[in-house]
Design a protein around this motif. Structure first.
Motif, PDB file in Angstrom:
ATOM      1  N   LEU A 246     -62.513  21.923  -5.898  1.00 23.45           N
ATOM      2  CA  LEU A 246     -61.899  20.610  -5.723  1.00 23.45           C
ATOM      3  C   LEU A 246     -60.378  20.675  -5.717  1.00 23.45           C
ATOM      4  CD1 LEU A 246     -64.175  18.320  -7.906  1.00 23.45           C
ATOM      5  CD2 LEU A 246     -64.194  18.643  -5.439  1.00 23.45           C
ATOM      6  N   SER A 247     -59.800  21.777  -6.188  1.00 29.86           N
ATOM      7  CA  SER A 247     -58.342  21.899  -6.101  1.00 29.86           C
ATOM      8  C   SER A 247     -57.876  22.063  -4.672  1.00 29.86           C
ATOM      9  CB  SER A 247     -57.867  23.087  -6.932  1.00 29.86           C
ATOM     10  OG  SER A 247     -58.443  24.291  -6.448  1.00 29.86           O
ATOM     11  N   ASP A 248     -58.767  22.508  -3.767  1.00 32.96           N
ATOM     12  CA  ASP A 248     -58.439  22.622  -2.349  1.00 32.96           C
ATOM     13  C   ASP A 248     -58.962  21.440  -1.542  1.00 32.96           C
ATOM     14  OD1 ASP A 248     -57.336  25.055  -2.943  1.00 32.96           O
ATOM     15  OD2 ASP A 248     -59.172  26.169  -2.509  1.00 32.96           O
ATOM     16  N   ALA A 249     -59.497  20.419  -2.225  1.00 31.80           N
ATOM     17  CA  ALA A 249     -60.112  19.297  -1.512  1.00 31.80           C
ATOM     18  C   ALA A 249     -59.120  18.231  -1.113  1.00 31.80           C
ATOM     19  CB  ALA A 249     -61.213  18.665  -2.379  1.00 31.80           C
ATOM     20  N   GLY A 250     -57.836  18.410  -1.400  1.00 32.32           N
ATOM     21  CA  GLY A 250     -56.840  17.425  -0.993  1.00 32.32           C
ATOM     22  C   GLY A 250     -56.505  16.475  -2.122  1.00 32.32           C
ATOM     23  N   PRO A 251     -55.578  15.550  -1.875  1.00 31.69           N
ATOM     24  CA  PRO A 251     -55.146  14.621  -2.934  1.00 31.69           C
ATOM     25  C   PRO A 251     -56.235  13.658  -3.369  1.00 31.69           C
ATOM     26  CG  PRO A 251     -54.194  14.004  -0.820  1.00 31.69           C
ATOM     27  CD  PRO A 251     -54.863  15.346  -0.616  1.00 31.69           C
ATOM     28  N   SER A 252     -57.222  13.388  -2.495  1.00 33.52           N
ATOM     29  CA  SER A 252     -58.277  12.455  -2.868  1.00 33.52           C
ATOM     30  C   SER A 252     -59.235  13.045  -3.884  1.00 33.52           C
ATOM     31  CB  SER A 252     -59.050  12.008  -1.619  1.00 33.52           C
ATOM     32  OG  SER A 252     -59.678  13.120  -1.005  1.00 33.52           O
ATOM     33  N   GLY A 253     -59.312  14.369  -3.981  1.00 35.89           N
ATOM     34  CA  GLY A 253     -60.234  15.007  -4.908  1.00 35.89           C
ATOM     35  C   GLY A 253     -61.678  14.943  -4.471  1.00 35.89           C
ATOM     36  N   ARG A 254     -61.945  14.618  -3.201  1.00 35.69           N
ATOM     37  CA  ARG A 254     -63.304  14.539  -2.700  1.00 35.69           C
ATOM     38  C   ARG A 254     -63.613  15.744  -1.829  1.00 35.69           C
ATOM     39  NH1 ARG A 254     -63.780   8.140  -0.821  1.00 35.69           N
ATOM     40  NH2 ARG A 254     -63.300   7.228  -2.858  1.00 35.69           N
ATOM     41  N   LEU A 255     -64.902  15.993  -1.668  1.00 41.57           N
ATOM     42  CA  LEU A 255     -65.329  17.110  -0.842  1.00 41.57           C
ATOM     43  C   LEU A 255     -64.973  16.843   0.618  1.00 41.57           C
ATOM     44  CD1 LEU A 255     -68.856  17.811  -2.390  1.00 41.57           C
ATOM     45  CD2 LEU A 255     -66.711  18.954  -2.907  1.00 41.57           C
ATOM     46  N   GLN A 256     -64.551  17.891   1.294  1.00 42.92           N
ATOM     47  CA  GLN A 256     -64.166  17.783   2.698  1.00 42.92           C
ATOM     48  C   GLN A 256     -65.357  18.113   3.588  1.00 42.92           C
ATOM     49  OE1 GLN A 256     -61.011  16.713   3.534  1.00 42.92           O
ATOM     50  NE2 GLN A 256     -60.823  16.447   1.331  1.00 42.92           N
ATOM     51  N   THR A 257     -65.421  17.471   4.731  1.00 45.39           N
ATOM     52  CA  THR A 257     -66.510  17.732   5.668  1.00 45.39           C
ATOM     53  C   THR A 257     -66.320  19.097   6.335  1.00 45.39           C
ATOM     54  OG1 THR A 257     -65.305  16.611   7.448  1.00 45.39           O
ATOM     55  CG2 THR A 257     -66.819  15.287   6.135  1.00 45.39           C
ATOM     56  N   LYS A 258     -67.439  19.740   6.622  1.00 49.09           N
ATOM     57  CA  LYS A 258     -67.440  21.048   7.271  1.00 49.09           C
ATOM     58  C   LYS A 258     -68.053  20.919   8.664  1.00 49.09           C
ATOM     59  CE  LYS A 258     -65.886  22.880   3.481  1.00 49.09           C
ATOM     60  NZ  LYS A 258     -64.516  23.387   3.373  1.00 49.09           N
ATOM     61  N   ILE A 259     -67.842  21.959   9.465  1.00 46.53           N
ATOM     62  CA  ILE A 259     -68.345  21.949  10.836  1.00 46.53           C
ATOM     63  C   ILE A 259     -69.272  23.141  11.036  1.00 46.53           C
ATOM     64  CG2 ILE A 259     -66.347  20.740  11.753  1.00 46.53           C
ATOM     65  CD1 ILE A 259     -65.255  23.403  12.701  1.00 46.53           C
ATOM     66  N   LEU A 260     -70.174  23.009  12.006  1.00 51.16           N
ATOM     67  CA  LEU A 260     -71.082  24.098  12.377  1.00 51.16           C
ATOM     68  C   LEU A 260     -70.458  24.918  13.489  1.00 51.16           C
ATOM     69  CD1 LEU A 260     -74.591  22.354  12.388  1.00 51.16           C
ATOM     70  CD2 LEU A 260     -73.744  24.007  10.744  1.00 51.16           C
ATOM     71  N   ARG A 261     -70.617  26.233  13.382  1.00 54.18           N
ATOM     72  CA  ARG A 261     -70.125  27.140  14.417  1.00 54.18           C
ATOM     73  C   ARG A 261     -71.190  28.192  14.722  1.00 54.18           C
ATOM     74  NH1 ARG A 261     -63.656  28.437  13.451  1.00 54.18           N
ATOM     75  NH2 ARG A 261     -62.921  26.320  13.859  1.00 54.18           N
ATOM     76  N   GLU A 262     -70.940  28.916  15.794  1.00 52.46           N
ATOM     77  CA  GLU A 262     -71.866  29.944  16.235  1.00 52.46           C
ATOM     78  C   GLU A 262     -71.174  31.296  16.167  1.00 52.46           C
ATOM     79  OE1 GLU A 262     -73.710  30.770  20.487  1.00 52.46           O
ATOM     80  OE2 GLU A 262     -74.589  28.963  19.606  1.00 52.46           O
ATOM     81  N   ASP A 263     -71.828  32.272  15.523  1.00 47.49           N
ATOM     82  CA  ASP A 263     -71.201  33.575  15.356  1.00 47.49           C
ATOM     83  C   ASP A 263     -71.438  34.445  16.588  1.00 47.49           C
ATOM     84  OD1 ASP A 263     -73.848  34.215  15.190  1.00 47.49           O
ATOM     85  OD2 ASP A 263     -73.795  34.969  13.130  1.00 47.49           O
ATOM     86  N   ALA A 264     -71.072  35.725  16.481  1.00 48.60           N
ATOM     87  CA  ALA A 264     -71.189  36.628  17.630  1.00 48.60           C
ATOM     88  C   ALA A 264     -72.631  36.870  18.030  1.00 48.60           C
ATOM     89  CB  ALA A 264     -70.506  37.962  17.303  1.00 48.60           C
ATOM     90  N   GLN A 265     -73.582  36.737  17.097  1.00 48.00           N
ATOM     91  CA  GLN A 265     -75.010  36.901  17.410  1.00 48.00           C
ATOM     92  C   GLN A 265     -75.693  35.579  17.722  1.00 48.00           C
ATOM     93  OE1 GLN A 265     -73.551  38.478  14.690  1.00 48.00           O
ATOM     94  NE2 GLN A 265     -73.416  40.396  15.854  1.00 48.00           N
ATOM     95  N   HIS A 266     -74.896  34.534  17.985  1.00 46.68           N
ATOM     96  CA  HIS A 266     -75.399  33.198  18.361  1.00 46.68           C
ATOM     97  C   HIS A 266     -76.199  32.563  17.227  1.00 46.68           C
ATOM     98  CE1 HIS A 266     -74.098  34.097  22.440  1.00 46.68           C
ATOM     99  NE2 HIS A 266     -74.773  35.226  22.383  1.00 46.68           N
TER     100      HIS A 266
END
Length: 819
Positions: free
Chosen positions: A245-265
C-alpha cells in the motif's frame, strides 16, 4: 485404316494427404464435480438429492416459477463425481485437487474453480476452516510435503516481471537475502517481498490441522521454489491483493492492474506481486493478508457474501542441479515453470431476493455479466467442437474469461466444482447452474503436454550420490582419516554381475555350486546382452548424432565461408572508411588551425575595438566638457549683448523722445507766431535724422543667438518711402481749438517688434486733456503746498500736458489724430 492412337497416359492419383497432427491431438473433457451443501435445518424442504456417486436429482418445489407455469419436472444431471453432504474436505481434495498438485509438480498447469449461487459453500470448499482446511490450505501442505527436501534457498529464483523467472548464483542470492533482511518491512517492500507474521486478523494457525499426504516420484535431481500470487476481479477490474500500500498512491487504495500476453502467448497480470514462500505457514499468512482485502458485503442471503472473483495462484519453479549435484543450473532454457490457479467465483444472485441497493446492485450486475460471459464462452467452445466450426470465442468480453483463455486452449487441465444448496428456495438459481455444469462437461480441452526443456545431459541420481559421498567423508573425518584429497566421481561404472562365487566344491556341494555358478553365469549373460543392446542403441544414437553433426558441420562451413566473404567485404569497407577518416582528420586539423587563427584575429579585432571604444568615450567626454564651456561662454556673451542692446535701445528711445519734444515745441511756437500757417518740420531736419542714423550705425546683428539678430528695420522706421495719404484731406481742424493740423506723410515711424509684429511711433501728435469746467485747473503744487493755477495760453497748456504725461510711451493719441 485409322492410325493407331497413342494411349493417353493417366496421371497417378496423388496420395491422400496425411492427417494433420491436430486431428490426433488427445483431448480431455472438462471435469465437473458437484458438492451438495449440508442442510442448515434438518426439517427443511430440499430440491437437490444425490442419486449415486455420479448423479444428482433436481426436484422442483411448489414455490418455483416452473411449477407455477406448469413446466415443472424432475431432472437428473451427471457429474464426474458427486460429493454428498456427508463428504469431508479431505475427500474433496483427494478426489479433485490432488491430481492437479501432482501435475503442477511435474511441470503441467492446472485450473480449478468453484461455481454456484451465493451461499452454496464455494468459499468454504476453497478455504475451509482452521481445524478442517479446504482445497487451498491442503494444496499448500501437499506441495511443501512433497518438495521439502528439494527446495532451494531464498532468492535463487526471482521474477523477471514478464511472467518468467531468472536464476542467479548463490553469491548473488546471498547478497539479495542480506539486502532484504536489512530492508524494513514498512513502508516499502521489494518486488519479491518477505512477509513476516502478522497475527492481527489472520486465522489462528495453532488450531490448524495440516494435511500429511505427499506426491511421490518427484525428480530428486531438481530443485524447487514456490511463489504465490493473489488477485481479485471486482466490477471487471483486476486488483492485486498482495500489493504494497505504500506504492498505492496518496489515496492508499489498491491500483487496478492490466492483463498482458507473454512471449509464449500466455495471459498474466502485469505488475502482480509474486511472493516466495518456504513453508505452508508463510503461504497461508500471505493468503490471509489477501483475504482481509477482499470485497465482502452483507446480503439477505449471505452475511459474508463475496463480491468479487478471487484467484490464488501457486507457481512452481524448478531447475536441475549441475553434474556434481550441488549448484543450480542457471540456464533459463533448462528451467521449468508451472502454475495452479485456484478460483473462488462470486455467486450469481437475483435482486428480488437479495433486496440489494446502491453498490450491491452494481456488484451483482457485474458478477452476473462475467458469469454469463463464461457461460457464452463454454457454449461457443462446445458448438465449435460439435459442428467443426471456427466461431470466435468471446474471451475478451470479461476479465475472468480473458485470464482463463490459455487453459481452455489446451495449456492445462480444467476442473470445476459446482456447489449447490439443497434448500428449496434456491431452486430457480440452482437450475441454470446445473444446466451450465452439464454444458461445461461436454467441452473437450486439449490434453496438456509437459513442456519441452533443454536436456542438460546429466546423470540421474547425482544428488543422492553427492549426499552419500558427503556422509562417507563426514564419517571418515570423525574416524580421524585424512580426507583432504578425497574427491567423488559420479561417472557411471558398469559391471556385468557381482563378484564371482566360490568355485571349489566337494562331492556333497557339487550340485549346489554348479547351480549357483549357472545362475551367476545366466545373470552375467543377461546383463551382457542388456548392455550390448543398450550399447547398440547408444551406438546408433551416437551415429545418428554424428551424422547430424556432420550435416550441421557442412552447413556451418558454408555459413563460415559466406560470413568470411562478408567479412572480407566489410574489412575492405573498413579500410576505405579508415582512409576517408584519415583524410577527414587532416581536413579537420586544417580547419581547426584556421579556426584558431580566426579566433586569434577575432580577439585582436575585439581588443582594437575596445581601445577605439575607450578613445571614443574619452573624446565624447572631452566634447561634452567643451560644449559645457562653450555654452557657459555663450550665455555670458548673450547676457552681455543683451545688456548692450537694452542700453542702446534706451538711449535711442530717449533721443527719439527729445527729438519729438523739440518738434512739438517748434510746432507750437510756430503756431503762436503764425496762427494761420502751421510749419511742419520736414523729414530732412537734422534733429530727426540724426538719431535714426545713429541707431542704424550703432546696432549690429548677433552671430551667436538668432533671437538677438535684429535687423536695422526692427529699430528704425521703414524708409522705403512715405506713407500713402489721402491728398484731398491735407488739413483738419483740431477739436475744441482753433488749430489746423497739416497731415503730411512721414509723421510716424513703423518699427518691427521682437514678437514678429509692428509698432507705430508717432511724430505729429495732438495731445488733448479733459478738464472739469467747474474746477480750476491745477497742474502743480507750490513749494508751500498750495495749488498752482494752470496757464491759460496754448503754450503753457502744451508745456503742462507734456510735463504731466512724461515719457513718449505714455502718449494717448486722440481719435481724430491722423498720420
Amino acid at each position: 485404316m485409322k492410325p493407331e492412337r497413342t494411349p493417353m497416359s493417366r496421371r497417378p492419383k496423388p496420395p491422400p494427404k496425411p492427417k494433420t497432427a491436430e486431428r490426433f491431438v488427445e483431448r480431455d473433457p472438462v471435469e465437473v464435480y458437484c458438492r451438495i451443501r449440508p442442510p442448515e435445518n434438518p426439517n427443511q424442504e430440499e430440491c437437490v438429492t444425490a442419486v449415486d456417486s455420479r448423479t444428482v436429482k433436481l426436484t422442483p418445489p411448489d414455490s418455483c416459477f416452473a411449477f407455477r407455469n406448469g413446466h415443472a419436472k424432475e431432472q437428473q444431471y451427471k457429474f464426474r463425481h458427486v460429493f454428498s453432504p456427508d463428504s469431508s474436505q479431505k475427500d474433496v481434495f483427494d478426489y479433485v485437487a490432488k491430481p492437479l498438485v501432482s501435475d503442477v509438480l511435474r511441470g503441467k498447469n492446472g485450473l480449478l474453480f468453484a461455481y454456484g449461487v451465493t451461499g452454496s459453500g464455494k468459499t468454504h470448499t476453497m478455504q475451509g476452516s482452521p481445524h478442517d482446511g479446504g482445497i487451498v490450505p491442503r494444496t499448500l501442505d501437499v506441495v511443501f510435503n512433497s518438495i521439502n527436501e528439494y527446495q532451494t534457498k531464498r532468492c535463487i529464483f526471482k521474477p523477471d516481471g514478464m511472467n518468467g523467472f531468472d536464476a542467479q548464483c548463490e553469491s548473488d542470492a546471498s547478497s539479495e537475502r542480506r539486502r532484504i533482511d536489512a530492508t524494513p518491512i514498512h513502508p516499502k517492500t521489494p518486488k519479491t517481498p518477505r512477509y513476516r507474521r502478522d497475527t492481527s486478523g489472520s486465522q489462528d494457525s495453532s488450531q490448524r490441522i495440516p494435511d500429511s499426504s505427499r506426491i511421490e516420484c518427484i525428480d530428486e535431481d531438481n530443485v524447487f521454489s514456490i511463489f504465490v500470487a493473489y488477485i481479485e476481479i471486482y466490477n471487471n477490474y483486476i486488483y492485486d491483493l498482495l500489493e504494497d500500500l505504500s506504492d498505492a498512491g496518496p489515496s492508499g487504495r489498491l491500483q487496478t492492474k492490466i492483463l498482458r500476453e507473454d512471449a509464449q502467448h500466455n495471459m498474466y497480470v502485469h505488475g502482480c506481486t509474486e511472493v516466495e514462500v518456504k513453508n505452508p505457514d508463510d503461504a497461508l499468512e500471505v493468503l490471509y493478508k489477501g483475504q482481509r482485502r477482499r470485497k465482502i458485503a452483507y446480503t439477505r442471503l449471505n452475511c459474508e457474501s463475496s463480491r468479487s472473483h478471487s484467484i490464488f495462484t501457486i507457481r512452481v519453479v524448478q531447475a536441475p542441479l549441475d553434474a556434481q549435484g550441488e549448484e543450480v543450473v542457471t540456464d533459463k532454457a533448462s528451467m521449468m515453470v508451472s502454475q495452479l490457479s485456484l478460483v473462488d467465483l462470486a455467486g450469481s444472485e437475483r435482486n428480488n431476493r437479495t433486496k440489494a441497493v446502491g453498490d450491491r446492485i452494481k456488484e451483482a450486475g457485474n458478477i452476473n455479466n462475467s458469469l454469463m460471459t463464461l457461460r457464452t464462452c463454454i457454449e461457443v467452445l462446445r458448438e465449435n467442437q460439435m459442428t467443426g466450426s471456427s466461431k470466435k470465442v468471446p474471451y475478451r468480453d470479461s476479465k475472468v474469461t480473458h485470464y482463463f483463455k490459455n487453459y481452455f486452449d489446451g495449456e492445462g487441465k480444467v476442473k470445476m466444482v459446482v456447489c449447490v444448496n439443497p434448500k428449496a428456495d434456491d431452486y430457480d438459481e440452482t437450475l441454470p447452474v446445473m444446466k451450465f455444469a452439464e454444458l461445461a462437461s461436454e467441452v473437450q480441452v486439449q490434453r496438456s503436454v509437459q513442456p519441452a526443456r533443454q536436456d542438460p545431459g546429466l546423470l540421474p541420481g547425482r544428488r543422492r550420490a553427492n549426499q552419500l559421498f558427503k556422509e562417507v567423508r563426514r564419517r571418515l573425518e570423525e574416524e580421524g582419516e585424512n580426507v583432504k584429497n578425497l574427491e567423488v566421481d559420479l561417472t557411471p561404472i558398469y559391471t556385468l554381475a557381482p563378484a564371482w562365487p566360490a568355485v571349489s566344491y566337494t562331492a556333497e556341494t557339487r550340485d549346489d555350486v554348479i547351480m549357483k555358478l549357472k545362475a551367476y553365469l545366466q545373470k552375467r549373460i543377461y546383463n551382457r546382452e542388456k548392455l550390448q543392446t543398450e550399447l547398440k542403441g547408444k551406438i546408433l544414437t551416437m551415429h545418428t548424432n554424428v551424422v547430424e553433426m556432420e550435416k550441421e558441420n557442412l552447413i556451418m562451413k558454408k555459413e563460415i565461408m559466406s560470413l568470411r566473404s562478408l567479412y572480407d567485404d566489410a574489412m575492405a569497407k573498413v579500410r576505405t572508411l579508415e582512409s576517408m577518416l584519415l583524410n577527414a582528420e587532416s581536413v579537420n586539423e586544417s580547419l581547426q588551425r584556421k579556426f584558431t587563427d580566426y579566433n586569434n584575429l577575432v580577439d585582436e579585432c575585439n581588443a582594437v575595438r575596445e581601445e577605439r571604444d575607450i578613445a571614443k568615450s574619452q573624446g565624447h567626454l572631452e566634447k561634452q566638457r567643451m560644449k559645457a564651456r562653450l555654452k557657459s561662454k555663450l550665455e555670458i556673451e548673450k547676457d552681455k549683448l543683451k545688456n548692450d542692446m537694452q542700453a542702446k535701445l534706451c538711449e535711442q528711445k530717449s533721443k527719439m523722445y527729445h527729438s519729438q519734444v523739440r518738434a512739438l515745441q517748434e510746432i507750437f511756437l510756430d503756431n503762436n507766431q503764425t496762427p494761420g500757417n502751421v510749419r511742419v518740420p520736414s523729414t530732412s531736419d537734422s534733429d530727426l535724422h540724426q538719431p535714426r542714423q545713429g541707431s542704424q550705425s550703432s546696432i549690429k546683428g548677433s552671430t551667436s543667438d538668432p533671437k538677438l539678430n535684429i535687423s536695422q528695420a526692427f529699430l528704425t522706421p521703414d524708409l522705403r518711402g512715405p506713407a500713402v495719404s489721402n491728398q484731398r484731406h491735407r488739413r483738419s481742424r483740431s477739436q475744441g481749438a482753433d488749430i489746423w493740423l497739416d497731415h503730411r506723410p512721414g509723421q510716424g515711424d513703423i518699427l518691427p517688434t521682437a514678437g514678429g509684429g509692428s509698432q507705430v511711433v508717432l511724430q505729429d501728435v495732438e495731445i488733448l486733456k479733459q478738464r472739469d469746467p467747474l474746477a480750476v485747473p491745477v497742474s502743480k503744487r507750490s513749494s508751500d503746498g498750495t495749488p498752482k493755477v494752470d496757464a491759460t495760453t496754448v503754450q503753457e497748456r502744451c508745456a503742462t500736458g507734456i510735463a504731466y504725461y512724461g515719457t513718449p510711451s505714455h502718449y494717448v493719441p486722440s481719435k481724430r489724430t491722423k498720420l
